[in-house]
Design a protein around this motif. Structure first.
Motif, PDB file in Angstrom:
ATOM      1  N   ALA A  20       0.832  -1.202   0.000  1.00  0.00           N
ATOM      2  CA  ALA A  20       0.000   0.000   0.000  1.00  0.00           C
ATOM      3  C   ALA A  20       0.865   1.249   0.000  1.00  0.00           C
ATOM      4  CB  ALA A  20      -0.940   0.000   1.206  1.00  0.00           C
ATOM      5  N   ALA A  21       1.987   1.193   0.730  1.00  0.00           N
ATOM      6  CA  ALA A  21       2.912   2.326   0.753  1.00  0.00           C
ATOM      7  C   ALA A  21       3.521   2.552  -0.627  1.00  0.00           C
ATOM      8  CB  ALA A  21       4.001   2.109   1.792  1.00  0.00           C
ATOM      9  N   VAL A  61       2.038   1.954  -3.456  1.00  0.00           N
ATOM     10  CA  VAL A  61       0.976   2.577  -4.241  1.00  0.00           C
ATOM     11  C   VAL A  61       0.863   4.063  -3.882  1.00  0.00           C
ATOM     12  CG1 VAL A  61      -1.509   2.599  -4.680  1.00  0.00           C
ATOM     13  CG2 VAL A  61      -0.292   0.418  -4.476  1.00  0.00           C
ATOM     14  N   GLU A  62       0.869   4.346  -2.583  1.00  0.00           N
ATOM     15  CA  GLU A  62       0.729   5.729  -2.108  1.00  0.00           C
ATOM     16  C   GLU A  62       1.815   6.626  -2.662  1.00  0.00           C
ATOM     17  OE1 GLU A  62       2.685   7.533   0.330  1.00  0.00           O
ATOM     18  OE2 GLU A  62       1.327   9.260   0.221  1.00  0.00           O
ATOM     19  N   ALA A  63       3.016   6.054  -2.830  1.00  0.00           N
ATOM     20  CA  ALA A  63       4.154   6.855  -3.283  1.00  0.00           C
ATOM     21  C   ALA A  63       4.181   7.077  -4.790  1.00  0.00           C
ATOM     22  CB  ALA A  63       5.455   6.189  -2.842  1.00  0.00           C
ATOM     23  N   PRO A  86       2.294   8.415  -7.196  1.00  0.00           N
ATOM     24  CA  PRO A  86       2.067   9.735  -7.813  1.00  0.00           C
ATOM     25  C   PRO A  86       3.213  10.707  -7.579  1.00  0.00           C
ATOM     26  CG  PRO A  86       0.096   8.996  -6.670  1.00  0.00           C
ATOM     27  CD  PRO A  86       1.192   8.061  -6.286  1.00  0.00           C
ATOM     28  N   ARG A  87       3.962  10.514  -6.516  1.00  0.00           N
ATOM     29  CA  ARG A  87       5.033  11.458  -6.199  1.00  0.00           C
ATOM     30  C   ARG A  87       6.233  11.283  -7.112  1.00  0.00           C
ATOM     31  NH1 ARG A  87       6.738  10.225  -0.914  1.00  0.00           N
ATOM     32  NH2 ARG A  87       5.184   8.692  -0.332  1.00  0.00           N
ATOM     33  N   ARG A 104      -7.836  -0.530  -1.183  1.00  0.00           N
ATOM     34  CA  ARG A 104      -8.330   0.798  -0.790  1.00  0.00           C
ATOM     35  C   ARG A 104      -7.339   1.873  -1.201  1.00  0.00           C
ATOM     36  NH1 ARG A 104      -7.848   4.160   3.864  1.00  0.00           N
ATOM     37  NH2 ARG A 104      -9.692   5.455   4.160  1.00  0.00           N
ATOM     38  N   MET A 105      -6.058   1.620  -0.954  1.00  0.00           N
ATOM     39  CA  MET A 105      -5.045   2.620  -1.318  1.00  0.00           C
ATOM     40  C   MET A 105      -4.992   2.828  -2.825  1.00  0.00           C
ATOM     41  SD  MET A 105      -2.928   4.834  -0.261  1.00  0.00           S
ATOM     42  CE  MET A 105      -2.436   4.473   1.432  1.00  0.00           C
ATOM     43  N   LEU A 151      -7.896   5.074  -3.668  1.00  0.00           N
ATOM     44  CA  LEU A 151      -7.620   6.443  -3.196  1.00  0.00           C
ATOM     45  C   LEU A 151      -6.592   7.136  -4.081  1.00  0.00           C
ATOM     46  CD1 LEU A 151      -7.474   5.945   0.678  1.00  0.00           C
ATOM     47  CD2 LEU A 151      -9.231   7.184  -0.596  1.00  0.00           C
ATOM     48  N   THR A 152      -5.600   6.383  -4.539  1.00  0.00           N
ATOM     49  CA  THR A 152      -4.513   6.978  -5.306  1.00  0.00           C
ATOM     50  C   THR A 152      -4.963   7.400  -6.700  1.00  0.00           C
ATOM     51  OG1 THR A 152      -2.907   5.739  -4.005  1.00  0.00           O
ATOM     52  CG2 THR A 152      -2.152   6.554  -6.120  1.00  0.00           C
ATOM     53  N   LYS A 159      -4.996  10.949  -8.084  1.00  0.00           N
ATOM     54  CA  LYS A 159      -3.911  11.619  -8.802  1.00  0.00           C
ATOM     55  C   LYS A 159      -3.724  11.087 -10.225  1.00  0.00           C
ATOM     56  CE  LYS A 159      -2.587  14.021  -5.178  1.00  0.00           C
ATOM     57  NZ  LYS A 159      -2.833  15.477  -5.117  1.00  0.00           N
ATOM     58  N   ARG A 192     -14.056   9.545  -1.881  1.00  0.00           N
ATOM     59  CA  ARG A 192     -13.003  10.379  -1.285  1.00  0.00           C
ATOM     60  C   ARG A 192     -11.994  10.816  -2.333  1.00  0.00           C
ATOM     61  NH1 ARG A 192      -9.378   8.832   4.101  1.00  0.00           N
ATOM     62  NH2 ARG A 192      -7.474   9.871   3.351  1.00  0.00           N
ATOM     63  N   THR A 204     -13.369  13.483  -4.576  1.00  0.00           N
ATOM     64  CA  THR A 204     -13.526  14.772  -3.888  1.00  0.00           C
ATOM     65  C   THR A 204     -12.366  15.702  -4.159  1.00  0.00           C
ATOM     66  OG1 THR A 204     -14.799  13.743  -2.116  1.00  0.00           O
ATOM     67  CG2 THR A 204     -13.794  15.864  -1.622  1.00  0.00           C
ATOM     68  N   TRP A 205     -11.152  15.144  -4.187  1.00  0.00           N
ATOM     69  CA  TRP A 205      -9.957  15.989  -4.255  1.00  0.00           C
ATOM     70  C   TRP A 205      -9.417  16.168  -5.668  1.00  0.00           C
ATOM     71  CZ3 TRP A 205     -10.032  18.647  -0.211  1.00  0.00           C
ATOM     72  CH2 TRP A 205     -10.378  18.083   1.031  1.00  0.00           C
ATOM     73  N   SER A 249       6.322  17.661  -6.611  1.00  0.00           N
ATOM     74  CA  SER A 249       6.241  16.202  -6.679  1.00  0.00           C
ATOM     75  C   SER A 249       5.369  15.645  -5.562  1.00  0.00           C
ATOM     76  CB  SER A 249       7.635  15.588  -6.582  1.00  0.00           C
ATOM     77  OG  SER A 249       8.422  15.954  -7.688  1.00  0.00           O
ATOM     78  N   ASP A 250       5.592  16.135  -4.347  1.00  0.00           N
ATOM     79  CA  ASP A 250       4.960  15.499  -3.187  1.00  0.00           C
ATOM     80  C   ASP A 250       3.505  15.919  -2.981  1.00  0.00           C
ATOM     81  OD1 ASP A 250       8.124  15.733  -1.491  1.00  0.00           O
ATOM     82  OD2 ASP A 250       7.246  14.009  -2.513  1.00  0.00           O
ATOM     83  N   HIS A 274       1.788  17.951  -5.718  1.00  0.00           N
ATOM     84  CA  HIS A 274       1.265  18.330  -7.036  1.00  0.00           C
ATOM     85  C   HIS A 274       0.789  19.783  -7.072  1.00  0.00           C
ATOM     86  CE1 HIS A 274       0.648  13.953  -8.658  1.00  0.00           C
ATOM     87  NE2 HIS A 274       1.750  14.097  -7.967  1.00  0.00           N
ATOM     88  N   ALA A 331     -11.703  23.251  -3.170  1.00  0.00           N
ATOM     89  CA  ALA A 331     -12.153  22.233  -2.218  1.00  0.00           C
ATOM     90  C   ALA A 331     -11.205  22.173  -1.030  1.00  0.00           C
ATOM     91  CB  ALA A 331     -12.235  20.868  -2.899  1.00  0.00           C
ATOM     92  N   GLU A 375      -5.718  16.042   3.419  1.00  0.00           N
ATOM     93  CA  GLU A 375      -6.203  14.728   3.858  1.00  0.00           C
ATOM     94  C   GLU A 375      -5.332  13.690   3.166  1.00  0.00           C
ATOM     95  OE1 GLU A 375     -10.602  12.745   4.276  1.00  0.00           O
ATOM     96  OE2 GLU A 375      -9.889  13.042   2.227  1.00  0.00           O
ATOM     97  N   ARG A 424      -3.697  10.193   1.989  1.00  0.00           N
ATOM     98  CA  ARG A 424      -4.396   8.954   1.637  1.00  0.00           C
ATOM     99  C   ARG A 424      -4.267   7.859   2.699  1.00  0.00           C
ATOM    100  NH1 ARG A 424      -2.301  10.765  -2.969  1.00  0.00           N
ATOM    101  NH2 ARG A 424      -0.555   9.319  -3.158  1.00  0.00           N
ATOM    102  N   TRP A 425      -3.239   7.944   3.535  1.00  0.00           N
ATOM    103  CA  TRP A 425      -3.121   6.964   4.610  1.00  0.00           C
ATOM    104  C   TRP A 425      -4.085   7.274   5.755  1.00  0.00           C
ATOM    105  CZ3 TRP A 425      -1.645   2.289   4.864  1.00  0.00           C
ATOM    106  CH2 TRP A 425      -0.521   1.799   4.204  1.00  0.00           C
TER     107      TRP A 425
END
Lengths: 260, 549
Positions: free
Chosen positions: A93-94, A96-98, A100-101, A124-125, A128-129, A132, A159, A162-163, B387-388, B390, B402, B442, B444-445
């Motif tokens: 999951a970490a 995946v979270e990383a 986009p960066r 879930r991650m 959520l990802t 981006k 969620r 939303t962003w 990067s971190d 966007h 938002a 917010e 994602r974790w």
């Protein structure tokens, strides 16, 4: 199974088996090619990404950090780690979270992988990802996720929507999910409706003030109503009742909104 | 309670004194006056629980009934003239009252009273002062000593009763000198905090120590692991009590750090609570205000507070323990809306001799955050956020409506309430508050609808409080609101905050971006400080009203 073995199987064995789904997708081929190239040109970087441990954040979640995470070459390597499947689910999951960066290519892969990922944390991650991901990739994948039977997936989809910078595309979802059977989905939809000031959500939100039993959801609804139309919110008898009868954060928020 | 109280004694002995004066003359009158003064000078005394291990044999000193080199006994001096005033046929009695099972009174290396034994003794008197040593079993053990000078007919000539009480544990606050500070050092492929450690050490020198992360599973959150408190008593009695969080157990992470680095003679470690800790059990969520007066009540050691909502908060055992100490009456703040959930994410106190009460409250503020950003040009480049997060320019943050709407709701729903609680519980005034620009995201974790610093939380800083010899130094997380090749001098947010900070402090902005900021914390979370306590047992007078409440 290493990635080379898997790709060999996909490219050279699968056609004889006649399994259409075993054809390597474009993104998989791209990952494999990219990994090979990076290994050939910068083996230290490749080995580093393939083996580095995440830090433990203050909240206890794992997270990959460092200048290397801002290098687009990290994306295929991280995807390769995901495909290898050797990491603990939270580490996956970490990864995946990383993604986009990194600034690299990853969204086709995640859009393709999330539905078949069995671990709920990773799945879930992934959803959520998609916050981006590129517009069209996200639109297809998130709408699919929003219709999932899995409530956690639906909530993650709302969620993520939303962003997004193109959140207005998802307004029908925000409105529709105000009546989702799951508490979290409704709560997040209420929040999204408020943040994007969806006038069409007012009636639904007003109804939720009476029907919801969880105070945190009612709080989100209250805030959302105020964000959309403060005057309308103040006119609701439910808001007056909350201000009069409720203690704690909910009551104080209602009092504040009425006085605003 | 002793039957002979001081006012009645004084009356009785003025009469006796008159009789003595007529027979002994002026020289005798001086002696008698001095004697009366000596008896009137006995007052309540603060001691400390003998909880440490001065001889380092692995057993707390109280449990050993006499320890070589023990420095934790409260000395009670019976002046020479009081002792010498006891003539042939007369006697000097001492009686122990209160929690006698948990008090020992020593004389000449032997237990005279207490600990379940005798509670009254007759002292051998001569021309010299008599020094009693009072030893306490624990925190806030309360007793009394009564001295009585009895004549040959059994009549009390002089008497005095005074309290002897063991110190509560008093947690450190930011106005106290930071004696020593710690940070966990880590360096691995891809990330490192060595530069940050070097930057802090350059300014703090010997007061700063790094701990090898390899020994502690790279657990860098040292603020969360321990909280410093002190037991202090008369004549320099001091034991530091390190509160060890239950966030780690079984030797994981920093669990063994207190025992490895801190515990020694005059330093002990204790935990309250058991089982799995939650994020609210971390000590970034346990803070202490500077000394304040609120609604006519003085809190000379400040007040303890932590983040909680309803029953969700730190372990009940710890909350009960802190409440029981009395002198720093606790209160709560709502931090459940934060992803990490720690009160140090949104505030800090800094010393400021120019402030009405000697400090300022730095409050994280979204209102100030967006006002500040709007004051910059939309095209202000912030490549660090590209990067971190966007966001490549300030304009992109401002265009995210938002995000802004959500942040504004955080301000009105949570941050304003936190500020109001500080105003109510600490009598904070407008003049004392400095609003620090903040913007949250917010992550994602994070659980749904919880907030995490997007711009590094500037209030989440190390406050290296100085003294007469060295200034206070603040170590704040670099916000990087500037181009990559620009210096800190060109960072508008650094300049903005520098102009707000007390002129008596020196501000140092450190790069904590990767290991800490992206690790969901900042400089304060990654450091810890041991501080010099206030006073030597003065709590027995200036905070007594809080203990007895």
């Amino acid at each position: 199974m290493t990635h080379r073995t898997r790709l060999f199987a996909l490219l050279f064995v699968a056609p004889f088996i006649g399994t259409a789904s075993a054809q390597a997708s474009d993104w998989e081929q791209q990952v494999d090619a990219s990994v090979s190239m990076i290994e050939a040109t910068d083996i230290e970087f490749a080995n580093g990404v393939l083996n580095v441990d995440p830090i433990t954040t203050r909240a206890g979640y794992p997270r990959f950090v460092g200048e290397w995470t801002r290098d687009e070459r990290a994306a295929p390597l991280m995807l390769q780690r995901l495909l290898n499947g050797d990491d603990h689910p939270t580490v996956q999951a970490a990864l995946v979270e990383a993604l986009p960066r990194t600034g690299g290519e990853w969204d086709d892969a995640i859009a393709a992988l999330w539905e078949d990922t069995s671990d709920p944390t990773v799945r879930r991650m992934m959803v959520l990802t998609l916050e981006k991901a590129s517009d069209d990739v996200a639109y297809r994948a998130l709408n699919t996720a929003a219709a999932s039977e899995d409530a956690e997936v639906r909530a993650a989809a709302v969620r993520a929507m939303t962003w997004r910078k193109d959140a207005e595309r998802y307004e029908p979802v925000f409105l529709a999910k105000l009546t989702d059977q799951n508490d979290e989905v409704r709560s997040l939809s209420a929040r999204a409706s408020g943040l994007h000031k969806l006038d069409d959500a007012k009636l639904g939100l007003a109804s939720m003030l009476d029907s919801e039993t969880r105070d945190d959801i009612r709080l989100n609804v209250l805030i959302a109503l105020h964000q959309i139309d403060a005057e309308y919110a103040r006119s609701l008898s439910a808001v007056t009742r909350i201000a009069r009868d409720e203690d704690g954060k909910l009551g104080r928020t209602a009092v504040r909104l009425l006085a605003d | 309670m002793h039957p002979f109280n001081k006012p009645r004694l004084l009356t009785t002995h003025l009469a006796l004194g008159a009789l003595l004066i007529s027979s002994a003359g002026c020289a005798g009158a001086k002696e008698r006056k001095a004697l009366e003064e000596a008896w009137n000078n006995f007052g309540d005394l603060a001691g400390i629980g003998n909880l440490d291990d001065d001889d380092e044999d692995g057993t707390p000193d109280w449990e050993q009934n006499g320890v070589e080199g023990d420095n934790d006994l409260l000395e009670v001096e019976i002046p020479a003239n009081v002792a010498a005033g006891v003539k042939d046929g007369e006697s000097l009695l001492v009686t122990l009252g209160g929690d006698t099972d948990n008090i020992r009174v020593w004389l000449d290396g032997e237990v005279l009273m207490g600990d379940g034994g005798e509670i009254e003794a007759t002292l051998t008197t001569g021309e010299s002062a008599i020094i009693l040593g009072v030893e306490f079993a624990d925190l806030l053990i309360s007793g009394s000593l009564t001295l009585s000078h009895i004549d040959k007919d059994g009549v009390e000539l002089y008497g005095a009763t005074f309290d002897v009480i063991a110190s509560p544990m008093i947690l450190n606050h930011h106005l106290q000198y930071a004696e020593e500070m710690w940070m966990v050092e880590m360096s691995s492929w891809g990330y490192s905090n060595l530069d940050m450690a070097e930057a802090i050490e350059a300014e703090l020198g010997d007061r700063f120590q790094t701990i090898p992360g390899t020994d502690y599973g790279y657990d860098v959150w040292i603020q969360d692991e321990v909280e410093w408190s002190t037991l202090n008593g008369a004549n320099g009695l001091r034991t530091d009590l390190v509160i060890d969080s239950i966030r780690n157990t079984g030797g994981s992470g920093l669990d063994d750090f207190p025992e490895d680095y801190l515990v020694q003679p005059d330093v002990i470690a204790s935990s309250w609570g058991s089982g799995w800790g939650n994020t609210y059990d971390s000590f970034g969520n346990l803070e202490i205000s500077p000394p304040v007066s609120v609604d006519g009540v003085d809190y000379p050691y400040g007040r303890v507070f932590w983040g909680q909502r309803g029953t969700t908060g730190p372990t009940e055992d710890l909350r009960d323990q802190l409440t029981s100490q009395g002198v720093q009456k606790p209160f709560q703040q709502d931090t459940i809306w934060l992803c990490v959930g720690h009160i140090d994410e949104v505030h800090t106190f800094v010393p400021d001799p120019d402030a009405p009460r000697g400090f300022r409250l730095l409050m994280g503020s979204v209102t100030a955050g967006y006002e500040f950003l709007e004051g910059l040009g939309d095209n202000t480049a912030i490549p660090k956020y590209s990067s971190d997060y966007h966001y490549s320019t300030v304009g992109e943050i401002l265009d995210d409506t938002a995000l802004r709407t959500w942040n504004e709701s955080l301000q009105t729903t949570y941050l304003d309430d936190i500020e109001q609680v500080f105003r109510d519980e600490l009598a904070i005034t407008d003049e004392e508050i400095i609003y620090i620009p903040s913007v949250f995201e917010e992550n994602r974790w994070c659980p749904n609808n919880t907030a995490l610093a997007l711009i590094p939380g500037i209030v989440n800083s190390l406050i290296a409080t100085g003294n007469d010899e060295t200034p206070t130094k603040l170590f704040l997380p670099d916000p990087f609101i500037r181009a990559n090749n620009a210096s800190q001098d060109e960072d508008p947010l650094i300049q903005y905050v520098n102009d707000l900070l007390p002129s008596s402090s020196e501000a140092y902005w450190v790069d904590n971006w990767d290991v800490y900021h992206l690790g969901m914390g900042e400089v304060h979370c990654g450091t810890n400080a041991q501080r010099t306590p206030d006073g030597e047992g003065t709590w027995i007078s200036n905070a007594r009203h809080l203990i007895e409440e």
